[in-house]
Design an enzyme around this catalytic site. Structure first.
Site, PDB file in Angstrom:
ATOM      1  N   HIS A   1       0.756  -1.754  -0.666  1.00  0.00           N
ATOM      2  CA  HIS A   1       0.157  -0.244   0.211  1.00  0.00           C
ATOM      3  C   HIS A   1       1.016   1.502   0.368  1.00  0.00           C
ATOM      4  O   HIS A   1       0.337   2.216  -0.096  1.00  0.00           O
ATOM      5  CB  HIS A   1      -0.939   0.052   1.116  1.00  0.00           C
ATOM      6  CG  HIS A   1      -2.398   0.919   1.065  1.00  0.00           C
ATOM      7  ND1 HIS A   1      -2.587   2.073   2.066  1.00  0.00           N
ATOM      8  CD2 HIS A   1      -3.077   1.178   0.311  1.00  0.00           C
ATOM      9  CE1 HIS A   1      -3.459   2.565   1.869  1.00  0.00           C
ATOM     10  NE2 HIS A   1      -4.114   1.707   0.675  1.00  0.00           N
TER      11      HIS A   1
ATOM     12  N   LYS B   1       3.609   4.133  -1.160  1.00  0.00           N
ATOM     13  CA  LYS B   1       3.457   5.321  -1.597  1.00  0.00           C
ATOM     14  C   LYS B   1       4.912   6.832  -1.952  1.00  0.00           C
ATOM     15  O   LYS B   1       4.753   7.067  -0.392  1.00  0.00           O
ATOM     16  CB  LYS B   1       2.643   6.133  -1.837  1.00  0.00           C
ATOM     17  CG  LYS B   1       0.802   5.948  -2.529  1.00  0.00           C
ATOM     18  CD  LYS B   1      -0.382   5.249  -1.146  1.00  0.00           C
ATOM     19  CE  LYS B   1      -1.586   4.971  -1.346  1.00  0.00           C
ATOM     20  NZ  LYS B   1      -2.729   4.410  -0.760  1.00  0.00           N
TER      21      LYS B   1
ATOM     22  N   ASP C   1      15.731  11.541  -9.395  1.00  0.00           N
ATOM     23  CA  ASP C   1      17.860  11.670  -8.728  1.00  0.00           C
ATOM     24  C   ASP C   1      17.763  11.780  -7.487  1.00  0.00           C
ATOM     25  O   ASP C   1      19.148  12.556  -7.014  1.00  0.00           O
ATOM     26  CB  ASP C   1      18.255  13.940  -9.338  1.00  0.00           C
ATOM     27  CG  ASP C   1      17.168  13.570 -10.800  1.00  0.00           C
ATOM     28  OD1 ASP C   1      17.309  12.895 -12.100  1.00  0.00           O
ATOM     29  OD2 ASP C   1      17.833  15.193 -11.567  1.00  0.00           O
TER      30      ASP C   1
ATOM     31  N   HIS D   1     -10.270  10.637   1.762  1.00  0.00           N
ATOM     32  CA  HIS D   1      -8.808   9.947   1.387  1.00  0.00           C
ATOM     33  C   HIS D   1      -7.851  10.131   2.166  1.00  0.00           C
ATOM     34  O   HIS D   1      -6.348   8.644   2.044  1.00  0.00           O
ATOM     35  CB  HIS D   1      -8.201   9.283  -0.262  1.00  0.00           C
ATOM     36  CG  HIS D   1      -8.318   8.489  -0.625  1.00  0.00           C
ATOM     37  ND1 HIS D   1      -6.370   8.351  -0.660  1.00  0.00           N
ATOM     38  CD2 HIS D   1      -7.908   7.379  -0.623  1.00  0.00           C
ATOM     39  CE1 HIS D   1      -6.124   7.144  -1.107  1.00  0.00           C
ATOM     40  NE2 HIS D   1      -7.071   5.767  -0.888  1.00  0.00           N
TER      41      HIS D   1
ATOM     42  N   LYS E   1      -4.907   9.785   5.196  1.00  0.00           N
ATOM     43  CA  LYS E   1      -4.756   9.539   6.775  1.00  0.00           C
ATOM     44  C   LYS E   1      -3.411  10.769   7.014  1.00  0.00           C
ATOM     45  O   LYS E   1      -1.988  10.175   6.826  1.00  0.00           O
ATOM     46  CB  LYS E   1      -3.925   8.353   5.594  1.00  0.00           C
ATOM     47  CG  LYS E   1      -5.316   7.109   4.900  1.00  0.00           C
ATOM     48  CD  LYS E   1      -3.363   6.950   3.308  1.00  0.00           C
ATOM     49  CE  LYS E   1      -4.775   6.574   2.361  1.00  0.00           C
ATOM     50  NZ  LYS E   1      -6.143   6.305   2.238  1.00  0.00           N
TER      51      LYS E   1
ATOM     52  N   ASP F   1       0.075  15.836  20.082  1.00  0.00           N
ATOM     53  CA  ASP F   1       0.628  17.404  21.087  1.00  0.00           C
ATOM     54  C   ASP F   1       0.411  18.634  20.392  1.00  0.00           C
ATOM     55  O   ASP F   1       0.731  18.895  21.072  1.00  0.00           O
ATOM     56  CB  ASP F   1       0.855  16.916  21.944  1.00  0.00           C
ATOM     57  CG  ASP F   1       0.829  15.697  23.346  1.00  0.00           C
ATOM     58  OD1 ASP F   1      -0.085  15.271  22.922  1.00  0.00           O
ATOM     59  OD2 ASP F   1       1.483  15.396  23.784  1.00  0.00           O
TER      60      ASP F   1
END
Length: 515
Positions: free
Chosen positions: A172, A174, A179, A415, A417, A422
């Site tokens: 999952h 990403k 470079d 979508h 996450k 704190d």
């Protein structure tokens, strides 16, 4: 023999007959190490804005606030690439943004840039031939994570059931690194709905443009997956790989125009425009102490699905060290009994925990919503404050600047996450706060220690929790109620009986961990 056991036996033999051994069980690769970035226009650009940070603050970040920002930054990096582009995604859609990004990657490969693309198998949707064609380019290499051996039709999914313990583990993660100098990490996949471009559904999402020392760790993660034994060269997945598809497909990609946004500038095209665009971003980046945490591509105990993985443990540690408030933002939200006890213990010490997730009306997957809905009352009873995104939220138009991309014309959902601990530490990544991310999928998260960034993310999440954007859930005499201003609902707002029946039925099935 029970009916369930007979079904399992039948599926086992069907899987054998359908060719479940068509791929090797694993692949051996020559392991490589992360090399120092070569001199490039991107390295010179980064160095020219290298103010003297503190000893700890050796990375710079910029939160991406809209789909246009997210797509523009990726395109600008591709246009200025000189040596390498390393990409890792769960989903890459065959739509306007997916095709256009692929066309620019081919253009980069044509000028000698080494392009490596790592994709999860679950969403390839029989596009192996196209990927094999792209892979035939001398400067493009594509690998697929943990593929299902049988590639076509029903037999593919029968095969999946035949090796459920392994094949249910999906990549999952990403990341998008150019470079060895700049990276983009976070929650977005590649597809129109993640870039505010879809004519079917759009998402509130979030990722981060990164430069500095943490890029080395992101590159380390990519190489570990690239060289893992569950990483398969794409040409193994198509039985008849030839040059013919390349001749058919590449001209089509060459002819693709850049996507157009109604009320945004044109996306950066060409090296000069892209370089100037990135230059304008440099002063907006904030120096931080950043850590990139990622799960092992192949778990040491791959058959054990009851042990939280590294990303889950890192987030759990940050939560346990919190003293005042934890904000969670997650498309899918499911906690098991042990996790709920942990949240309750924190709340008992005075920590306030607020969580934003999708409502049934904004969730694109009824199955995933059912898992959350089955735990919703438990979460409220354990003291977690819950907010559910309204489909007609103001957030959509703020991001897209186009009412035609928003509800009620098109569905809009969450979508992103993210988490804030704190008001000091922020986490942005691929990790949903659900059981699949905790126990099954591989995930990656960027942990940012910086009060300015944490406060910025807090403002974004709390704005999404405002009553014009979300419903606030509370218990009334033991039952869940939805509130917005002076209005209240006894069942999921803006949903029908059939949707609620489907959700309730799915809650009866033992699938909570797999949602």
């Amino acid at each position: 023999m029970s009916v369930l056991k007979r079904i399992h036996v039948t599926l086992f033999f069907v899987a054998i007959l359908s060719g479940c051994g068509s791929l090797p069980n694993e692949i051996e690769h020559t392991n490589e190490s992360v090399s120092a970035p070569l001199s490039s226009s991107l390295s010179e650009l980064s160095a020219s804005f290298q103010t003297v940070p503190s000893t700890a603050e050796t990375s710079a970040v910029l939160l991406q606030d809209s789909g246009w920002d997210a797509l523009a930054q990726r395109l600008a990096l591709i246009e200025t690439a000189e040596h390498s582009i390393d990409i890792q995604y769960y989903i890459w859609n065959s739509d306007a943004s997916g095709h256009y990004l692929a066309s620019r990657l081919l253009a980069a490969a044509d000028r000698g840039v080494k392009v490596r693309v790592m994709l999860d198998d679950i969403n390839l949707n029989e596009r192996e031939d196209l990927l094999v064609a792209l892979n035939a380019h001398p400067h493009v290499e594509i690998r697929v994570f943990n593929p299902i051996p049988t590639r076509r039709g029903v037999t593919k999914w029968v095969n999946f059931l035949g090796d459920f313990s392994r094949l249910n583990r999906r990549m999952h993660n990403k990341s998008f690194t150019v470079d060895g100098v700049f990276s983009v990490v976070g929650g977005r996949n590649i597809g129109d709905e993640y870039f505010d471009l879809s004519n079917e559904i759009n998402f509130r999402d979030r990722d981060v443009l990164v430069r500095g020392s943490v890029v080395y760790d992101i590159q380390t993660s990519f190489i570990e997956y690239w060289d893992s034994r569950w990483s398969y060269p794409v040409d193994l997945l198509a039985k008849e790989a030839s040059q013919e598809p390349l001749l058919q497909k590449q001209p089509v990609l060459d002819e693709i125009d850049a996507p157009v946004y109604k009320n945004y500038p044109a996306l950066p095209e060409g090296n000069k425009t892209a370089h100037q665009y990135l230059t304008n971003l440099m002063d907006k980046m904030t120096w931080v102490n950043a850590k990139f945490v990622f799960d092992r591509p192949v778990p040491l105990d791959k058959d054990n699905t009851d042990e939280p993985k590294e990303t889950a443990k890192a987030l759990g540690k940050l939560a346990s060290e919190s003293k005042k408030e934890i904000l969670l933002e997650s498309a899918y939200l499911i906690f098991d009994d042990n996790q709920l006890k942990g949240w309750q213990a924190l709340i008992n010490t005075g920590v306030e925990i607020k969580a934003l997730t999708n409502s049934m009306a904004s969730n694109d997957l009824t199955t995933n919503h059912s898992g959350y809905a089955g735990r919703r009352q438990d979460m409220l009873e354990h003291g977690i404050q819950l907010y559910e995104l309204k489909p007609e939220t103001e957030l959509c138009e703020e991001s897209t600047k186009d009412v035609s991309k928003c509800a009620p014309i098109l569905p809009y959902g969450l979508h992103a996450k993210s988490a804030v601990f704190d008001d000091k530490i922020a986490s942005i990544g691929s990790f949903n706060f659900n059981l699949r991310s905790t126990y099954l999928n591989t995930e990656s998260i960027l942990i940012i220690e910086n009060q300015k960034i944490a406060e910025q993310l807090t403002q974004d999440i709390e704005h999404a929790m405002d009553e014009e954007n979300s419903w606030h859930l509370k218990l009334q005499e033991g039952d869940v109620r939805w509130y917005s201003g002076d209005k209240s609902w006894e069942s999921e707002p803006e949903t029908g009986r059939w949707e609620r029946f489907q959700s309730g039925f799915l809650q009866l099935l033992p699938i909570e961990k797999y949602l």
